[in-house]
Scaffold this motif. Structure first.
Motif, PDB file in Angstrom:
ATOM      1  N   GLN A  23       0.972  -1.146   0.092  1.00 15.98           N
ATOM      2  CA  GLN A  23      -0.107  -0.337  -0.064  1.00 15.98           C
ATOM      3  C   GLN A  23       0.807   1.074   0.055  1.00 15.98           C
ATOM      4  O   GLN A  23       0.512   2.318  -0.577  1.00 15.98           O
ATOM      5  N   ALA A  24       1.807   1.079   0.743  1.00 17.61           N
ATOM      6  CA  ALA A  24       2.880   2.350   0.800  1.00 17.61           C
ATOM      7  C   ALA A  24       3.420   2.889  -0.421  1.00 17.61           C
ATOM      8  O   ALA A  24       3.551   3.726  -0.921  1.00 17.61           O
ATOM      9  N   LEU A  25       3.846   1.438  -1.187  1.00 13.37           N
ATOM     10  CA  LEU A  25       4.352   1.621  -2.541  1.00 13.37           C
ATOM     11  C   LEU A  25       3.260   2.145  -3.486  1.00 13.37           C
ATOM     12  O   LEU A  25       3.470   2.981  -4.564  1.00 13.37           O
ATOM     13  N   ALA A  26       2.117   1.602  -3.430  1.00 13.14           N
ATOM     14  CA  ALA A  26       0.740   1.908  -4.315  1.00 13.14           C
ATOM     15  C   ALA A  26       0.609   3.839  -3.900  1.00 13.14           C
ATOM     16  O   ALA A  26       0.295   4.345  -5.041  1.00 13.14           O
ATOM     17  N   LEU A  27       0.642   3.922  -2.652  1.00 13.29           N
ATOM     18  CA  LEU A  27       0.577   5.681  -2.468  1.00 13.29           C
ATOM     19  C   LEU A  27       1.537   6.335  -3.384  1.00 13.29           C
ATOM     20  O   LEU A  27       1.304   7.242  -3.727  1.00 13.29           O
ATOM     21  N   GLN A  34       1.535  12.799  -1.243  1.00 14.31           N
ATOM     22  CA  GLN A  34       1.050  12.287  -0.086  1.00 14.31           C
ATOM     23  C   GLN A  34       2.007  11.434   0.575  1.00 14.31           C
ATOM     24  O   GLN A  34       1.933  11.094   1.608  1.00 14.31           O
ATOM     25  N   ALA A  35       2.832  10.703  -0.269  1.00 14.92           N
ATOM     26  CA  ALA A  35       3.866   9.745   0.219  1.00 14.92           C
ATOM     27  C   ALA A  35       4.846  10.247   1.280  1.00 14.92           C
ATOM     28  O   ALA A  35       5.202   9.681   2.160  1.00 14.92           O
ATOM     29  N   PHE A  36       5.143  11.436   1.068  1.00 17.87           N
ATOM     30  CA  PHE A  36       5.817  12.582   2.188  1.00 17.87           C
ATOM     31  C   PHE A  36       5.260  12.593   3.443  1.00 17.87           C
ATOM     32  O   PHE A  36       5.919  12.757   4.135  1.00 17.87           O
ATOM     33  N   LEU A  37       3.884  12.161   3.394  1.00 13.86           N
ATOM     34  CA  LEU A  37       3.338  12.097   4.962  1.00 13.86           C
ATOM     35  C   LEU A  37       3.280  10.699   5.623  1.00 13.86           C
ATOM     36  O   LEU A  37       3.132  10.811   6.709  1.00 13.86           O
ATOM     37  N   LEU A  38       3.917   9.667   5.024  1.00 11.73           N
ATOM     38  CA  LEU A  38       4.051   8.335   5.657  1.00 11.73           C
ATOM     39  C   LEU A  38       4.935   8.571   7.065  1.00 11.73           C
ATOM     40  O   LEU A  38       4.270   7.863   7.958  1.00 11.73           O
ATOM     41  N   PRO A  39       5.696   9.265   7.044  1.00 17.74           N
ATOM     42  CA  PRO A  39       6.747   9.458   8.472  1.00 17.74           C
ATOM     43  C   PRO A  39       5.814   9.814   9.404  1.00 17.74           C
ATOM     44  O   PRO A  39       5.962   9.653  10.573  1.00 17.74           O
TER      45      PRO A  39
END
Length: 83
Positions: A23-27, A34-39
């Motif tokens: 899911q993280a890779l799909a994001l 938005q992937a930069f919001l993961l941390p």
């Protein structure tokens, strides 16, 4: 005889990957900014991270690395994950 559903966890059991990672890779692929919001999401806890990912992306089960092809099962079944 009543039909009994089979419910099985996916990660490391039925698929050779972790659906959280998928899911993280799909994001990152679908919504790179938005992937930069993961941390930041992870700082609020793993459950929060999973919730945010689930709101933004959904996985296509056909793209997951299954150890075999899912044919027509003779019983109703659900493939489950915490993502």
């Amino acid at each position: 005889m009543a039909s009994v559903p089979l419910v099985v966890d996916l990660d490391g059991t039925l698929v050779r990957t972790d659906t959280l990672h998928e899911q993280a890779l799909a994001l990152a692929k679908e919504h790179l900014p938005q992937a930069f919001l993961l941390p930041a999401w992870l700082l609020r806890g793993k459950a929060h991270l999973k919730q945010q990912l689930a709101r933004r992306v959904s996985l296509d089960a056909g793209t997951l690395p299954w150890p075999w092809r899912w044919g027509r099962a003779s019983w109703p079944g659900w493939r489950c994950t915490s993502c």
